[in-house]
Design an enzyme around this catalytic site. Sequence first.
Site, PDB file in Angstrom:
ATOM      1  N   HIS A  40       0.855  -1.187   0.000  1.00 28.95           N
ATOM      2  CA  HIS A  40       0.000   0.000   0.000  1.00 28.95           C
ATOM      3  C   HIS A  40       0.897   1.245   0.000  1.00 28.95           C
ATOM      4  O   HIS A  40       1.612   1.504   0.973  1.00 28.95           O
ATOM      5  CB  HIS A  40      -0.894  -0.004   1.234  1.00 28.95           C
ATOM      6  N   HIS A  60      -6.856   9.425  -1.420  1.00 34.17           N
ATOM      7  CA  HIS A  60      -7.523   9.428  -0.117  1.00 34.17           C
ATOM      8  C   HIS A  60      -6.723  10.051   1.030  1.00 34.17           C
ATOM      9  O   HIS A  60      -7.168   9.962   2.184  1.00 34.17           O
ATOM     10  CB  HIS A  60      -7.963   8.005   0.262  1.00 34.17           C
ATOM     11  N   ASP A 116      -8.091   1.553   2.029  1.00 36.72           N
ATOM     12  CA  ASP A 116      -7.721   2.556   3.034  1.00 36.72           C
ATOM     13  C   ASP A 116      -8.499   3.850   2.941  1.00 36.72           C
ATOM     14  O   ASP A 116      -8.077   4.865   3.478  1.00 36.72           O
ATOM     15  CB  ASP A 116      -6.214   2.858   2.908  1.00 36.72           C
ATOM     16  N   ASP A 166       0.668   5.250  -0.396  1.00 38.53           N
ATOM     17  CA  ASP A 166      -0.140   6.452  -0.527  1.00 38.53           C
ATOM     18  C   ASP A 166       0.471   7.348  -1.599  1.00 38.53           C
ATOM     19  O   ASP A 166       1.667   7.669  -1.549  1.00 38.53           O
ATOM     20  CB  ASP A 166      -0.214   7.196   0.804  1.00 38.53           C
TER      21      ASP A 166
END
Length: 1018
Positions: free
Chosen positions: A262, A579, A374, A264
């Site tokens: 993951h 996000h 997420d 970001d």
Amino acid sequence: MHDERRRIEERVERVHNQRIKPAIYSATVPFEVEAWQAPGEPVSFEEAAAARYAPFAMDTPWGPPWGTTWFRMRGRVPAEWAGRRVEAVIDLGFVGDWPGNQAEALVHLPDGRPLKAVNPLNQYVPIGNPVSGGEEIDYLVEAASNPDILADNFSKTTQLGDVLTAGDKPLYTFQRADLAVLDEEVWHLDLDIQVLRELMVHLGEHEPRRHEIMHALDRAMDALDLDDVSGSAAAVRELLAPVLARPAHASAHTISGVGHAHIDSAWLWPIRETKRKTSRTFSNVTSLADEYDDFIFACSQAQQYEWVRDNYPHVWARIQESVKKGQWAPVGGMWVEADGNLPGGEAIARQLIHGKRFFIEHFGVETKGVWLPDSFGYTAAYPQLAKLAGNDWFLTQKISWNQTNKFPHHTFWWEGIDGTRIFTHFPPVDTYNARFSGEEMDRAVRNYSEKGGGTRSLAPFGWGDGGGGPTREIMERARRLADLEGSPKVVVEHPDEFFAKAREEYPDAPVWVGELYLELHRATYTSQARTKQGNRRSEHRLREAELWATTAALHAPGYSYPYEKLDRLWKTVLLHQFHDILPGSSIAWVHREAEAEYARVAEELEALTAEAVAALGGGEARVFNTSPFERAEVVRTSEGAPAYVEVPANGSAPLAAAEPAQPVTVVGRVLDNGLIRVEVAEDGTLASVRDLRAGREVLADKGNLLRLHTDLPNYWDAWDIDKHYKNRFTDLLDAESVTVVEESPLVGAIRVERAFGKGSKLTQTITLRAGSPRIDFETEIDWHEAEKILKAGFPVDIRAPHSSAEIQFGHIQRPTHTNTSWEAARFEVSGHRWVHIAEPGYGVAVINDSTYGHDVSRTVREDGGTTTRVSLSLVRAPRIPDPEADQGKHRFTYSLLPGASIEDAVAEGYALNLPLRVADGAGAPAPVVSVDGAGVTVEAVKLADDRSGDVVVRLYESRGGRASGVLRTGFPLAGAEVTDLLERPLEEDTALTGDGGVNVTLRPFQVLTLRLKRGEGS
């Protein structure tokens, strides 16, 4: 038997940590290291390779915040290491226990090829297995000294979040750069003991298996020669082999492991650093795939792939090869892992369109699921949009963070607002960075809610956010846990395979209807207001540019539709819907750049729209309406004078003054247009709003009451607003001035000026226009508060059992009572352009042009009447991770719409967000499309992406009921077909009416995409 658990467990722990782990590398020799500090922003490999390097010693501080230091490392593999497994081991001075959000490095070969990254929990670079001895090793290592923004665990503010304020003090101390021999037997022994120890301590004390493992480990410690760990490791492993070979129970839960990292796209680092994080992690992943044939890695976010393609062609080629081999699984089908609540409906459609197209074009892979672990809650519009994009499944994780209520399902059917259902999984392991620890395996089984119905769950494994992704140690754990007594069974497989098996065994899984509301991170609807406003304005400007560019392409000879520019601008907006950008939870650097990007997008889109309108040819001054509703309202001419005009939906009309039914009058502080009478009190609030059409007072108390609350959440400042914020507040009732500033037959306006708090100032212009019941509050704030939230409240004399808030392609209803903990947890909720409350026969809407957070509550008055209060969240002042969040100037408008139906709210929401455009000397084209039939709403008009010249129109039912109508075109129509979001035909019949229109029938909130083929002469 005596209870010796404590002795044995403590013994195993000490020997494991203090003897076995240090013996994993049996011999080392140091590299010769030189360093060069790159000035400013990162540089290319070519520039770094040509730089002058200076000698560098271990234990030397290096790396200013956000800096880049290049290290040249040279060494020779000793001849006596021939036949051994040799690696480079590099420790940049890693700190803390978070593998991401700190120093990272990418190792290059002398020809510039990236080899592998170095991360806190992934410090090795393979050299040979085996080596011949004598190999010359020459690396150029790009090391990023990214600061650990959360080093104080959210307890302190920091200036490290922006390169402009971070300073230049070195952050790290280089610890190690060695050539080393990996003792594979000791390494495997370390992993054997890890898996058994963790399994043991998470089994119940009454379980025989726990005691079997414990005594086996005790015997293993007896067999281990502490003075010769390497020499005795094989014998110790033989002793442990029987307990590792015991098969799992037939009924054991199965965990499908999916490699994951993951990352970001921006958060506690800027976008430019994410571009490097992806290259590092993806280098690691492709390297791991070479070591493990059974490894499978799932990776979302097409934007990140594009960054690697454009900046790291060698890594890109390795990704393409891994996809062909089946070890790399593109998933998610979105441009980025966007926020799940805030992007508009068309924006979510474009996320899916651009993401899926990228994977189809570059890998020949059509993704089948939405991978969104997420985000901070998920709109109830997702099931329909996901299915319309060709997806079969949806994955989320964040709901495990709920503050109050435990979500009741892990495998379920999720039903959206239109009735569409999609098979959904919420991994019970409660993390998207799993490592197959004993704790995680135990938690996954205990948590799993579908016991008795399903037998399997999914676990994304690997270190995220620059931690380097999956590691060989995690893969080795998975192999040991494939079939081990006392543990769930672990199989590494593609997420499509997991979802297919889960759906096959549990086709009648339970159903969850409506939004997946996260009972946490509610402040993400409000934080960083300028970023949110930039998104809202960009979405509507894109709609406007596409509509008028399509109009010009149909009616203006020689005009060329700006495919490339619109594509690029859409992707910029989609990126910033990530996000942690759009929700306002990133560092200052990210939001500073976002605001600049939105300004650039606005400038380009304004130019594109003006160019399209100009291409329509000279003529007269005209008014252009991008809204899907016809409008009769006051517009400002180019000279600034008000004019009342009537304009068709998606069309234009001459700037010719029409006559409203009744003019506006201004008497003292009272505005009256024959529809609504507004009285402004001396303190600047609304003393009265009288709906003259219905003959009723709208307000139960002071309206437009600005309330300043103390806002210090328990944790996660930019993310959270906790319920106790309501308990301490100050009402802003001291107006410095209340002044009539416009008084004409078409417009009446009163300006209210306030000063409050720590130097903050607020100016509101309360405006009533002829012919409209809408009251606008044009607001300017110079905001200088800290740990506060400002809300605007409207206490309405309505007994509303629920509120309705606009979401993507529809709206959602939420109870106004708090009968249960589920309702009480929704004390702050999200919505788009409007929120509506009503009792039978009468409703009121509150409309906005840029805010998303609000709350709705109700109380019963002493007179027996009910007050339903709608409060908009206007601006916050969190200090972590950005200590200057939201400081400075803001401009926005919100409105009160008395006597409003849902249809009125929809229409005025579009109107406020899509101001009429006045153009001098413009042509008079027919609207590209128009619709006869209430509830059938046009959301997007554009040319087909395949450049065929077809016109694509996206419609939806906006009232929440069935709707039918006829869509007519402003060009000759040769045919029409229903398509999916990617503009591919669906097996549905579309009938043309006798006069060339398209019959449309929609179920509640249905989204429909039509591809219209142009006839001759268009």
